[in-house]
Design a protein around this motif. Structure first.
Motif, PDB file in Angstrom:
ATOM      1  N   ASP A  74      38.194  36.896  40.605  1.00 38.37           N
ATOM      2  CA  ASP A  74      37.823  38.261  40.851  1.00 38.37           C
ATOM      3  C   ASP A  74      37.731  38.781  42.233  1.00 38.37           C
ATOM      4  O   ASP A  74      37.457  39.858  42.783  1.00 38.37           O
ATOM      5  N   GLY A  75      38.232  37.969  43.110  1.00 35.44           N
ATOM      6  CA  GLY A  75      38.384  38.304  44.823  1.00 35.44           C
ATOM      7  C   GLY A  75      37.050  38.096  45.417  1.00 35.44           C
ATOM      8  O   GLY A  75      37.140  38.061  46.563  1.00 35.44           O
ATOM      9  N   THR A  76      36.114  37.373  44.897  1.00 32.06           N
ATOM     10  CA  THR A  76      34.747  37.441  45.648  1.00 32.06           C
ATOM     11  C   THR A  76      35.067  36.289  46.636  1.00 32.06           C
ATOM     12  O   THR A  76      34.186  36.104  47.710  1.00 32.06           O
ATOM     13  N   GLU A  78      37.400  35.565  48.480  1.00 31.95           N
ATOM     14  CA  GLU A  78      37.858  35.941  49.709  1.00 31.95           C
ATOM     15  C   GLU A  78      36.690  36.669  50.484  1.00 31.95           C
ATOM     16  O   GLU A  78      36.623  36.460  51.838  1.00 31.95           O
TER      17      GLU A  78
ATOM     18  N   LEU B  50      43.203  34.646  56.798  1.00 29.02           N
ATOM     19  CA  LEU B  50      43.064  33.947  55.587  1.00 29.02           C
ATOM     20  C   LEU B  50      44.547  33.079  55.441  1.00 29.02           C
ATOM     21  O   LEU B  50      44.390  32.134  54.563  1.00 29.02           O
ATOM     22  N   LEU B  80      42.403  42.694  44.666  1.00 29.56           N
ATOM     23  CA  LEU B  80      41.191  42.270  43.598  1.00 29.56           C
ATOM     24  C   LEU B  80      40.050  43.024  44.180  1.00 29.56           C
ATOM     25  O   LEU B  80      39.652  43.292  45.394  1.00 29.56           O
ATOM     26  N   ASN B  81      39.151  43.215  43.067  1.00 31.08           N
ATOM     27  CA  ASN B  81      38.068  44.120  43.544  1.00 31.08           C
ATOM     28  C   ASN B  81      36.863  43.577  44.023  1.00 31.08           C
ATOM     29  O   ASN B  81      35.821  44.026  44.681  1.00 31.08           O
ATOM     30  N   ALA B  82      36.759  42.150  43.777  1.00 33.99           N
ATOM     31  CA  ALA B  82      35.772  41.396  44.274  1.00 33.99           C
ATOM     32  C   ALA B  82      34.307  41.828  43.684  1.00 33.99           C
ATOM     33  O   ALA B  82      33.351  41.982  44.641  1.00 33.99           O
ATOM     34  N   ILE B  83      34.226  42.347  42.376  1.00 31.33           N
ATOM     35  CA  ILE B  83      33.013  42.673  42.027  1.00 31.33           C
ATOM     36  C   ILE B  83      32.698  41.882  40.743  1.00 31.33           C
ATOM     37  O   ILE B  83      33.695  41.460  40.003  1.00 31.33           O
TER      38      ILE B  83
END
Lengths: 212, 201
Positions: A74-76, A78, B50, B80-83
Motif C-alpha cells: 500500500d505504499g506505507t 516508502e 529511493l 500508491l496511496n500509503a493509507i
C-alpha cells in the motif's frame, strides 16, 4: 513521540486483526501432542519444552511474511523509508510491534497449554519467562528474512528456509531452560544466555530499501 | 535549491535517460512529461533517494540528498496511496503526520478532510471508501503540508474535475508560499501560480 512508537502505533490496529489465527495455530498444534501421545505424564513432561518451543517458532513464522508485505503493497513502506528518522529505528519499531502482537501473546498462552503436559508450577514460570525472552529474538531475526524476501512471489517458503536455521539457538536455549527445570537441574545457566539472543538482530543490516 | 546533474537511469538492459539535469528554485514547479515507460517514476524515485542513479548527482540546498535534513524537507506522494485500509481517514492523516514529525491537531486534520470532500466519513474505515475517495485521503495530507519540497507522482489520477481544480489550487498555494514541487501527470492541468518548468523525457 519517538519514531519507534509512531511506527509501532500507526500499525497497531492493522496487525492485531489477523493475529488470532496464528495463536489458534499455536494452541491447536500444541494440544495435538497430548491427544496423540496419550495419558503418559512422564513422556509428556519430557516432550513439553520442545513441543511448545517448536510450535512457538512455527506460529511466529506464520506471521513473518506479513511484517513488511502490507506496507510494501500500500505504499506505507516508502513513507517509512522517507520519514526523517533513521531507518534502523523505524524498523525496530516494526519489530517491537510484531513482538507485541505475536511473541507476547504466545508467552501468555504457553503456561495454560503447559498444564496439558503436566508441567510443574516452576517449569511453567520458566517456560513463560523463556518465551518472553526468546520471542523478541524471533521477531528480530525474522525481520531480516521478511525484508530479504519482500516482493518475491512464493517468498514464504524461502523465508522459512532462511530464518528457521537461525532460530535454532533460540530453540536450544529456550527449550533447554524449561528442560533443566523439569529435570531439576535449575534454569539459571541457560537463562543467563537467553537475554543476549536478540543481539544478533541489532548487528543486522539496518534496513532494506523497498524494491521499486 | 534542488539540483540534478547529469543523471542517468538504467533499468534492466535499457537506458531510460542519460545526461539529464535541471535546477529548481523556490516557487517553481517542475512538470515531468513523457510517454509510459519513459522513466518519469524512476526519475521521481531518484529525486527522493529511493533509487540510486547510475551516474550523476542530486543536491538539495547544496548537500547530497542522503541526509536526514533532506527527508525532513520532503513530502512524497507516490502512485500508491500509503493509507491503511483498516484505519479511518482521520487516523490515517494523524499517523502520517506523526511519522513525518509534523504537528497536526485533530481539528486541522478534520478541516483537511472537509476540504477534500470527506466530511462525514472521517470515522469510516478506508476499505469502505471508493478509489477516488482513498486518493482524496492521501491528498488531504497536502492541505496542511509545510515542507518545502513536494514530489507528486500522478496526483490527479482517479480525481473528478472539481477535485482536479482544487488540487491545482493547493499546489499553486504551495508555490506562492515559496515551496517547490516536482510532478508527473498525463492530464492537462494548469497551475495558476508559480513558474512552471517542463521537462520532457
Amino acid at each position: 513521540m519517538s519514531p519507534q512508537s509512531s511506527a509501532a502505533t500507526s500499525n497497531w490496529p492493522c496487525d492485531v486483526r489477523p493475529t488470532s489465527s496464528r495463536h489458534c495455530f499455536f494452541v491447536i498444534v500444541v494440544s495435538l501432542f497430548p491427544l496423540g501421545i496419550g495419558p503418559e505424564p512422564d513422556l509428556l513432561r519430557k516432550l513439553a519444552p520442545g513441543v511448545l518451543w517448536v510450535a512457538a517458532l512455527l506460529a511466529t513464522m506464520l506471521s513473518l511474511p506479513r511484517m513488511f508485505a502490507d506496507d510494501h503493497r500500500d505504499g506505507t513502506l516508502e513513507q517509512l523509508a522517507l520519514a526523517p528518522h533513521p531507518l534502523g529505528l523505524v524498523v525496530t519499531g516494526k519489530v517491537i510491534a510484531h513482538w507485541l502482537v505475536s511473541g507476547l501473546p504466545l508467552a501468555l498462552i504457553a503456561p495454560v497449554l503447559g498444564i496439558q503436559f503436566d508441567l510443574s508450577a516452576d517449569a511453567l514460570i520458566v517456560l513463560t519467562g523463556a518465551i518472553l525472552l526468546g520471542t523478541p529474538a524471533l521477531s528480530g531475526i525474522g525481520a531480516i528474512g521478511a525484508a530479504l524476501t519482500l516482493g518475491l512471489r512464493g517468498g514464504g517458503v524461502l523465508l522459512s528456509l532462511l530464518v528457521l536455521p537461525l532460530y535454532i539457538p533460540v530453540l536450544i536455549f529456550g527449550a533447554g531452560a524449561v528442560d533443566a527445570t523439569v529435570s531439576g537441574l535449575g534454569e539459571r545457566a541457560t537463562c543467563h544466555c537467553s537475554p543476549h539472543l536478540p543481539l544478533p538482530h541489532l548487528a543486522s543490516p539496518p534496513g532494506h530499501r523497498p524494491p521499486p | 535549491m534542488l539540483e540534478a546533474d547529469n543523471l542517468e537511469c538504467v533499468r534492466g538492459e535499457r537506458r531510460l535517460f542519460a545526461g539529464l539535469g535541471f535546477k529548481l528554485e523556490a516557487g517553481e514547479l517542475l512538470y515531468l512529461q513523457g510517454k509510459n515507460g519513459a522513466g518519469k517514476t524512476s526519475l521521481l524515485r531518484m529525486l527522493i533517494g529511493l533509487l540510486p542513479p547510475e551516474a550523476g548527482e542530486i543536491r538539495w540546498k547544496g548537500q547530497t540528498i542522503k541526509s536526514d535534513d533532506f527527508r525532513a524537507d520532503l513530502c512524497y506522494l507516490g502512485h500508491l496511496n500509503a493509507i491503511k485500509e483498516e484505519l479511518t481517514p482521520l487516523e490515517n492523516l494523524l499517523a502520517a503526520a506523526r511519522l513525518a514529525d509534523e504537528e497536526l491537531s485533530e481539528d486541522d486534520a478534520l478541516d483537511a478532510l472537509e476540504q477534500v470532500g470527506l466530511a462525514g466519513r472521517e470515522d469510516l474505515a478506508c476499505k469502505y471508501l471508493s478509489q477516488g475517495q482513498k486518493r482524496r485521503v492521501a491528498l488531504a495530507r497536502l492541505v496542511k503540508e509545510k515542507r518545502p519540497l513536494w514530489v507528486l507522482d500522478e496526483p490527479f489520477v482517479a480525481l473528478d474535475t472539481a477535485a482536479v481544480d482544487w488540487l491545482a489550487g493547493i499546489i499553486s498555494g504551495h508555490l506562492q508560499r515559496g515551496g517547490m514541487a516536482v510532478m508527473t501527470t498525463h492530464q492537462l492541468v494548469t497551475i495558476p501560480a508559480g513558474t512552471v518548468r517542463e521537462l520532457r523525457l
